[in-house]
Design an enzyme around this catalytic site. Structure first.
Site, PDB file in Angstrom:
ATOM      1  N   ASP A 113       0.857  -1.179   0.000  1.00  0.00           N
ATOM      2  CA  ASP A 113       0.000   0.000   0.000  1.00  0.00           C
ATOM      3  C   ASP A 113       0.905   1.245   0.000  1.00  0.00           C
ATOM      4  OD1 ASP A 113      -2.412   1.599   0.466  1.00  0.00           O
ATOM      5  OD2 ASP A 113      -1.685   1.800   2.523  1.00  0.00           O
ATOM      6  N   ASP A 168      -1.826  -0.592   5.926  1.00  0.00           N
ATOM      7  CA  ASP A 168      -2.196  -0.015   7.226  1.00  0.00           C
ATOM      8  C   ASP A 168      -3.690   0.181   7.426  1.00  0.00           C
ATOM      9  OD1 ASP A 168      -2.293   2.182   5.286  1.00  0.00           O
ATOM     10  OD2 ASP A 168      -2.558   3.465   7.039  1.00  0.00           O
TER      11      ASP A 168
END
Length: 262
Positions: A13, A204
Site C-alpha cells: 500500500d 495499514d
C-alpha cells in the site's frame, strides 16, 4: 521465513504505509528500496491511488514499469496492459452516473463533484497531484455527509447497482462488486507465468485486509484509521504488527521478515 535469495515479491500500500500519511515522504524506507532493487525483487504498488498518480511515483521510486494495482484493486497494470477487474466492470462514467442518481436520496460528495483545489485542501496533495487523483478509470472516491443509518441503506443501494464499498485511510471508495485489493493480487500473481513468488504484503488500512490475506507474509502497519485491520487468515506466525507508523513501520516490517543486514 522468506529471504532475499528466493523468488520474492513485495506488494505494498502507499498512503500510511510506504508513504507518510501526512507528508507523503518515504525517507525511512529508502535503504530497503535500494536493497530490493539490488536483489531484483519486484515492488508492486497496491493502492487506492489512480494509475495517473502511481506511474510518476514509480519513476521517483526507481521502479518504473513494474506491475501495479490501482483504485483499490479495480485497475491492474502489467506491462503495457491495463485491466479493469472484474472483467465486466463498469466505467468511471457509469459509476458516477449511478452515484448521481443516489445523491437525490443521500448526502455525499464524490471526487467527480470536487475541484482540484478542494481535493488538495482535503488531502494535503498539491493541486497538480490532486488533479491526478481525479483522473479515475474504474472507481469513485466518496465523502459521506449523512447519518450512520442512511449509510447502511446507501451500502444496500450500491449492492443493488452492482457496486461495493471499501474504506480507505481518508475516504470511502465505490467500485464494481467483485473487485478489491485481494482479488487484484490473486489475479496478478496468476499472470506471472513460470514464477512462483513468495509474497510479502504491507498495508495499514481496512481496505488492505484482503490484500494482506492474499499474500504469504503480512505486515500490518500501525495506522490512523479508527477501524482496525482485521484479517481472516489464521497463520499468525506469518503476520507482523508494527510499532511504528508509515515508512518507519514499513521498514520495521521488512526488517522483521527479511533478516538481510542493511
Amino acid at each position: 521465513m522468506p529471504d532475499l535469495q528466493q523468488p520474492l515479491m513485495i506488494i505494498t500500500d502507499l498512503d500510511g504505509s510506504l508513504l507518510d500519511h501526512h507528508s507523503y515522504r518515504w525517507d525511512a524506507a529508502t535503504p530497503w528500496l535500494t536493497t530490493l532493487k539490488q536483489h531484483d525483487v519486484p515492488l508492486v504498488i497496491c493502492s487506492s491511488k489512480t494509475a495517473a498518480e502511481i506511474i510518476p511515483l514509480q519513476k521517483r521510486l526507481g521502479i518504473a514499469g513494474a506491475p501495479f494495482i490501482a483504485e483499490n484493486g479495480a485497475v491492474v497494470q502489467s506491462g503495457e496492459q491495463r485491466t479493469h477487474l472484474p472483467d465486466n466492470s463498469l466505467t468511471y462514467e457509469a459509476i458516477c452516473s449511478r452515484l448521481a442518481a443516489l445523491q437525490t436520496q443521500y448526502r455525499f460528495t464524490g471526487f467527480h463533484d470536487f475541484t482540484d483545489q478542494a481535493v488538495s485542501s482535503m488531502t494535503g496533495l498539491s493541486e497538480a497531484d490532486a488533479a491526478l487523483s481525479r483522473q479515475r478509470d474504474a472507481s469513485e472516491v466518496v465523502v459521506w455527509r449523512d447519518s450512520d443509518e442512511a449509510f447502511d441503506r446507501f451500502r444496500a443501494a450500491l449492492t443493488a447497482e452492482g457496486l461495493a464499498l471499501a474504506q480507505g485511510g481518508r475516504f470511502w471508495h465505490v467500485m464494481p462488486a467483485g473487485s478489491g485489493k485481494g482479488e487484484a493480487v490473486r489475479w496478478l500473481l496468476a499472470q506471472q507465468s513460470g514464477s512462483a513468488f513468495t509474497t510479502i504484503g504491507l498495508g495499514d488500512g481496512p481496505n488492505d485486509a484482503p490484500m494482506l490475506d492474499a499474500v504469504d507474509y503480512a505486515v500490518v502497519i500501525k495506522g490512523y484509521s479508527k477501524t482496525p485491520v482485521t484479517l481472516s487468515r489464521t497463520d499468525q506466525q506469518q503476520v507482523y504488527h508494527t510499532a511504528h507508523y508509515g515508512p518507519e513501520g514499513w521498514r520495521e516490517g521488512l526488517d522483521y521478515f527479511l533478516t538481510q543486514p542493511l
